[in-house]
Design a protein around this motif. Structure first.
Motif, PDB file in Angstrom:
ATOM      1  N   ILE A 298       0.912  -1.161  -0.112  1.00 42.47           N
ATOM      2  CA  ILE A 298       0.000   0.022   0.089  1.00 42.47           C
ATOM      3  C   ILE A 298       0.861   1.281   0.071  1.00 42.47           C
ATOM      4  O   ILE A 298       0.655   2.159  -0.836  1.00 42.47           O
ATOM      5  CB  ILE A 298      -1.128   0.183   1.184  1.00 42.47           C
ATOM      6  CG1 ILE A 298      -2.008  -1.237   0.998  1.00 42.47           C
ATOM      7  CG2 ILE A 298      -1.589   1.257   1.432  1.00 42.47           C
ATOM      8  CD1 ILE A 298      -2.930  -1.318   2.079  1.00 42.47           C
ATOM      9  N   ARG A 299       1.814   1.189   0.709  1.00 38.87           N
ATOM     10  CA  ARG A 299       2.598   2.183   0.895  1.00 38.87           C
ATOM     11  C   ARG A 299       3.506   2.657  -0.474  1.00 38.87           C
ATOM     12  O   ARG A 299       3.524   3.665  -1.050  1.00 38.87           O
ATOM     13  CB  ARG A 299       3.833   2.147   1.950  1.00 38.87           C
ATOM     14  CG  ARG A 299       4.538   3.497   2.201  1.00 38.87           C
ATOM     15  CD  ARG A 299       5.402   3.505   3.225  1.00 38.87           C
ATOM     16  NE  ARG A 299       6.258   4.540   3.335  1.00 38.87           N
ATOM     17  CZ  ARG A 299       7.296   4.763   4.153  1.00 38.87           C
ATOM     18  NH1 ARG A 299       7.801   3.735   5.006  1.00 38.87           N
ATOM     19  NH2 ARG A 299       8.250   5.955   4.116  1.00 38.87           N
ATOM     20  N   MET A 300       3.832   1.745  -1.199  1.00 40.48           N
ATOM     21  CA  MET A 300       4.584   1.726  -2.413  1.00 40.48           C
ATOM     22  C   MET A 300       3.472   2.127  -3.439  1.00 40.48           C
ATOM     23  O   MET A 300       3.863   3.204  -4.313  1.00 40.48           O
ATOM     24  CB  MET A 300       5.089   0.420  -2.745  1.00 40.48           C
ATOM     25  CG  MET A 300       5.713   0.336  -4.191  1.00 40.48           C
ATOM     26  SD  MET A 300       6.274  -1.220  -4.760  1.00 40.48           S
ATOM     27  CE  MET A 300       7.402  -0.820  -6.222  1.00 40.48           C
ATOM     28  N   ALA A 301       2.336   1.798  -3.440  1.00 42.48           N
ATOM     29  CA  ALA A 301       1.069   2.266  -4.504  1.00 42.48           C
ATOM     30  C   ALA A 301       0.995   3.739  -4.145  1.00 42.48           C
ATOM     31  O   ALA A 301       0.615   4.645  -5.077  1.00 42.48           O
ATOM     32  CB  ALA A 301      -0.019   1.432  -4.184  1.00 42.48           C
ATOM     33  N   LEU A 302       1.007   4.072  -2.865  1.00 42.07           N
ATOM     34  CA  LEU A 302       0.303   5.327  -2.898  1.00 42.07           C
ATOM     35  C   LEU A 302       1.847   6.417  -3.228  1.00 42.07           C
ATOM     36  O   LEU A 302       1.440   7.510  -3.573  1.00 42.07           O
ATOM     37  CB  LEU A 302       0.076   5.834  -0.986  1.00 42.07           C
ATOM     38  CG  LEU A 302      -0.878   5.031  -0.820  1.00 42.07           C
ATOM     39  CD1 LEU A 302      -1.147   5.409   0.731  1.00 42.07           C
ATOM     40  CD2 LEU A 302      -2.255   5.844  -1.207  1.00 42.07           C
ATOM     41  N   GLU A 303       3.198   5.929  -3.001  1.00 42.21           N
ATOM     42  CA  GLU A 303       4.071   6.438  -3.485  1.00 42.21           C
ATOM     43  C   GLU A 303       4.058   6.574  -5.052  1.00 42.21           C
ATOM     44  O   GLU A 303       4.266   7.948  -5.567  1.00 42.21           O
ATOM     45  CB  GLU A 303       5.492   6.053  -3.204  1.00 42.21           C
ATOM     46  CG  GLU A 303       5.830   6.086  -1.793  1.00 42.21           C
ATOM     47  CD  GLU A 303       6.442   7.252  -1.466  1.00 42.21           C
ATOM     48  OE1 GLU A 303       7.211   7.919  -2.344  1.00 42.21           O
ATOM     49  OE2 GLU A 303       6.477   7.996  -0.364  1.00 42.21           O
ATOM     50  N   ARG A 306       1.349   9.404  -5.982  1.00 42.94           N
ATOM     51  CA  ARG A 306       2.097  10.960  -5.765  1.00 42.94           C
ATOM     52  C   ARG A 306       3.124  11.157  -7.063  1.00 42.94           C
ATOM     53  O   ARG A 306       3.451  12.151  -7.671  1.00 42.94           O
ATOM     54  CB  ARG A 306       2.930  10.988  -4.322  1.00 42.94           C
ATOM     55  CG  ARG A 306       1.703  11.216  -3.336  1.00 42.94           C
ATOM     56  CD  ARG A 306       2.591  11.344  -1.903  1.00 42.94           C
ATOM     57  NE  ARG A 306       3.000  10.224  -1.281  1.00 42.94           N
ATOM     58  CZ  ARG A 306       2.592   9.578  -0.547  1.00 42.94           C
ATOM     59  NH1 ARG A 306       1.390   9.668  -0.115  1.00 42.94           N
ATOM     60  NH2 ARG A 306       3.144   8.457   0.041  1.00 42.94           N
ATOM     61  N   HIS A 307       3.960  10.124  -7.300  1.00 38.26           N
ATOM     62  CA  HIS A 307       5.055  10.221  -8.491  1.00 38.26           C
ATOM     63  C   HIS A 307       4.282  10.578  -9.839  1.00 38.26           C
ATOM     64  O   HIS A 307       4.670  11.192 -10.764  1.00 38.26           O
ATOM     65  CB  HIS A 307       5.826   9.265  -8.478  1.00 38.26           C
ATOM     66  CG  HIS A 307       6.807   9.002  -7.293  1.00 38.26           C
ATOM     67  ND1 HIS A 307       6.962   9.993  -6.338  1.00 38.26           N
ATOM     68  CD2 HIS A 307       7.182   7.812  -6.516  1.00 38.26           C
ATOM     69  CE1 HIS A 307       7.953   9.474  -5.292  1.00 38.26           C
ATOM     70  NE2 HIS A 307       8.033   8.234  -5.458  1.00 38.26           N
ATOM     71  N   ARG A 308       3.189   9.882 -10.007  1.00 45.66           N
ATOM     72  CA  ARG A 308       2.241  10.007 -11.495  1.00 45.66           C
ATOM     73  C   ARG A 308       1.690  11.471 -11.238  1.00 45.66           C
ATOM     74  O   ARG A 308       1.698  11.969 -12.379  1.00 45.66           O
ATOM     75  CB  ARG A 308       1.158   9.125 -11.180  1.00 45.66           C
ATOM     76  CG  ARG A 308       1.550   7.663 -11.421  1.00 45.66           C
ATOM     77  CD  ARG A 308       0.393   6.635 -11.582  1.00 45.66           C
ATOM     78  NE  ARG A 308       0.991   5.071 -11.767  1.00 45.66           N
ATOM     79  CZ  ARG A 308      -0.009   4.170 -11.607  1.00 45.66           C
ATOM     80  NH1 ARG A 308      -1.251   4.376 -11.117  1.00 45.66           N
ATOM     81  NH2 ARG A 308       0.536   3.042 -12.120  1.00 45.66           N
ATOM     82  N   GLU A 309       1.364  12.163 -10.177  1.00 41.56           N
ATOM     83  CA  GLU A 309       0.945  13.326 -10.097  1.00 41.56           C
ATOM     84  C   GLU A 309       1.945  14.361 -10.579  1.00 41.56           C
ATOM     85  O   GLU A 309       1.849  15.408 -11.295  1.00 41.56           O
ATOM     86  CB  GLU A 309       0.349  13.778  -8.774  1.00 41.56           C
ATOM     87  CG  GLU A 309      -0.887  12.892  -8.398  1.00 41.56           C
ATOM     88  CD  GLU A 309      -1.619  13.275  -7.174  1.00 41.56           C
ATOM     89  OE1 GLU A 309      -0.725  14.010  -6.218  1.00 41.56           O
ATOM     90  OE2 GLU A 309      -2.658  12.972  -6.833  1.00 41.56           O
ATOM     91  N   ARG A 310       3.325  13.975 -10.041  1.00 43.67           N
ATOM     92  CA  ARG A 310       4.522  14.647 -10.374  1.00 43.67           C
ATOM     93  C   ARG A 310       4.912  14.728 -11.922  1.00 43.67           C
ATOM     94  O   ARG A 310       5.113  15.517 -12.559  1.00 43.67           O
ATOM     95  CB  ARG A 310       5.704  14.407  -9.422  1.00 43.67           C
ATOM     96  CG  ARG A 310       5.273  14.926  -8.044  1.00 43.67           C
ATOM     97  CD  ARG A 310       6.647  14.332  -7.220  1.00 43.67           C
ATOM     98  NE  ARG A 310       7.945  15.179  -7.699  1.00 43.67           N
ATOM     99  CZ  ARG A 310       8.942  15.284  -6.964  1.00 43.67           C
ATOM    100  NH1 ARG A 310       9.261  14.412  -6.263  1.00 43.67           N
ATOM    101  NH2 ARG A 310       9.911  15.964  -7.321  1.00 43.67           N
ATOM    102  N   GLU A 311       4.706  13.495 -12.378  1.00 43.07           N
ATOM    103  CA  GLU A 311       5.021  13.125 -13.867  1.00 43.07           C
ATOM    104  C   GLU A 311       4.110  14.063 -14.489  1.00 43.07           C
ATOM    105  O   GLU A 311       4.358  14.674 -15.630  1.00 43.07           O
ATOM    106  CB  GLU A 311       4.961  11.813 -14.120  1.00 43.07           C
ATOM    107  CG  GLU A 311       5.127  11.352 -15.515  1.00 43.07           C
ATOM    108  CD  GLU A 311       5.144   9.905 -15.688  1.00 43.07           C
ATOM    109  OE1 GLU A 311       5.367   9.446 -16.788  1.00 43.07           O
ATOM    110  OE2 GLU A 311       5.008   9.035 -14.750  1.00 43.07           O
TER     111      GLU A 311
END
Length: 326
Positions: A298-303, A306-311
């Motif tokens: 879950i923590r990896m998925a939430l990371e 957030r990274h997709r939003e930055r991308e």
């Protein structure tokens, strides 16, 4: 006077794990650690092969690859066949703690290296590197969560690869403190089984996540059409519309990819898991859940969310720059 039994005490009659269960648990841990390390090392090597400069970024990438390789060497040594020759319920906790201690220095270097690399890539205008760096960072988060979670777990008493979720056991992942606010998410839990939903909802809420529930695929689609979520936990088998069909509808409607999807499956549903991953699911966990692994997933998925939003933000920036250059 007889002292009342502590409510969090483990049942005294509960037998320790058998030899085969212990080996399965260690094999599972070894597999998950190697999966994370494959991402750290593989992505670093790929960037080194394709990046021609600047040297500052290449040096940090080499350090990142070396950190991953150092952890992998320790995992192979400490969890190899020779080291596990006399594995028992009494020796396993020390084995896992020693593994975590040995991996601590190189594993803890991954996150700051990734942060420096992202900053350097931004400064040099190498925005195309950032999505891959974010994947490495997410893999590093999962790696450290696995090392810490298994070390805290009461392994001699824990059910191997699942059993009943350890919500009542003291210590371990199930009673871990709430996450920092930056690591919490708005999660949609989709499962037709009320017991599974209740167990997962309580566990997720204790960590600080906001949780909404759907009792089937149709209800999940209705929620996903009207609200934004950071993560979807999607049961594979449901009576009205199964997880595969939900993914197909999300893809057809252009909604797939907005929030990561973790598929929830039974151990004998591997073909369905493969189909779900082919249709765009990001990960999977098997029932009954091993809560240490689920927390890391879950923590990896939430990371990743957030990274997709930055991308997307970087892509928008690049589009504006290209438009202005015309």
């Amino acid at each position: 006077m007889t002292q009342p039994e502590r409510p969090d005490a483990l049942p005294p009659s509960r037998p320790p794990l058998g030899e085969e269960e212990l080996r399965r648990l260690v094999a599972h841990l070894r597999h998950e650690l190697r999966t994370s390390l494959t991402a750290v090392i593989g992505y670093s090597e790929d960037l080194l092969e394709t990046l021609e400069g600047p040297e500052e970024i290449r040096a940090e990438l080499k350090a990142l690859r070396s950190a991953g390789a150092a952890v992998l060497a320790i995992v192979n040594e400490r969890l190899g066949a020779e080291a596990l020759g006399e594995l028992s319920a009494s020796t396993l906790p020390r084995l896992v703690r020693d593994l975590g201690d040995a991996c601590a220095e190189p594993a803890s270097a991954i996150a700051p290296l990734c942060a420096r690399l992202v900053a350097a890539a931004e400064g040099a205008g190498h925005y195309a590197l950032i999505p891959t760096l974010c994947r490495i960072q997410a893999a590093g988060v999962m790696l450290n969560d696995l090392l810490a979670g298994y070390a805290l777990d009461r392994l001699p008493h824990a059910p191997a690869l699942g059993g009943m979720p350890k919500l009542a056991a003291p210590g371990g992942d199930a009673s871990a403190p709430p996450l920092p606010s930056a690591e919490r998410g708005h999660i949609l839990l989709v499962d037709d089984n009320s017991v599974t939903r209740d167990v997962l909802r309580q566990w997720l809420v204790r960590q600080g996540h906001e949780v909404e529930e759907a009792t089937g695929g149709d209800a999940a689609l209705e929620l996903l059409r009207n609200r934004e979520f950071d993560l979807v936990l999607l049961d594979l088998i449901m009576p009205d519309r199964n997880g595969i069909e939900v993914l197909d509808v999300l893809r057809a409607e252009g909604r797939l990819g907005r929030a990561p999807v973790i598929v929830l499956s039974a151990l004998d549903e591997f073909d369905g898991v493969v189909s779900a991953l082919e249709r765009g699911a990001d990960d999977y966990v098997t029932k009954p859940f091993h809560m240490v692994l689920l927390r890391a997933r879950i923590r990896m998925a939430l990371e990743l969310r957030r990274h997709r939003e930055r991308e997307r933000a970087y892509q928008g920036m690049l589009a504006e720059l290209r438009g202005g250059a015309r």
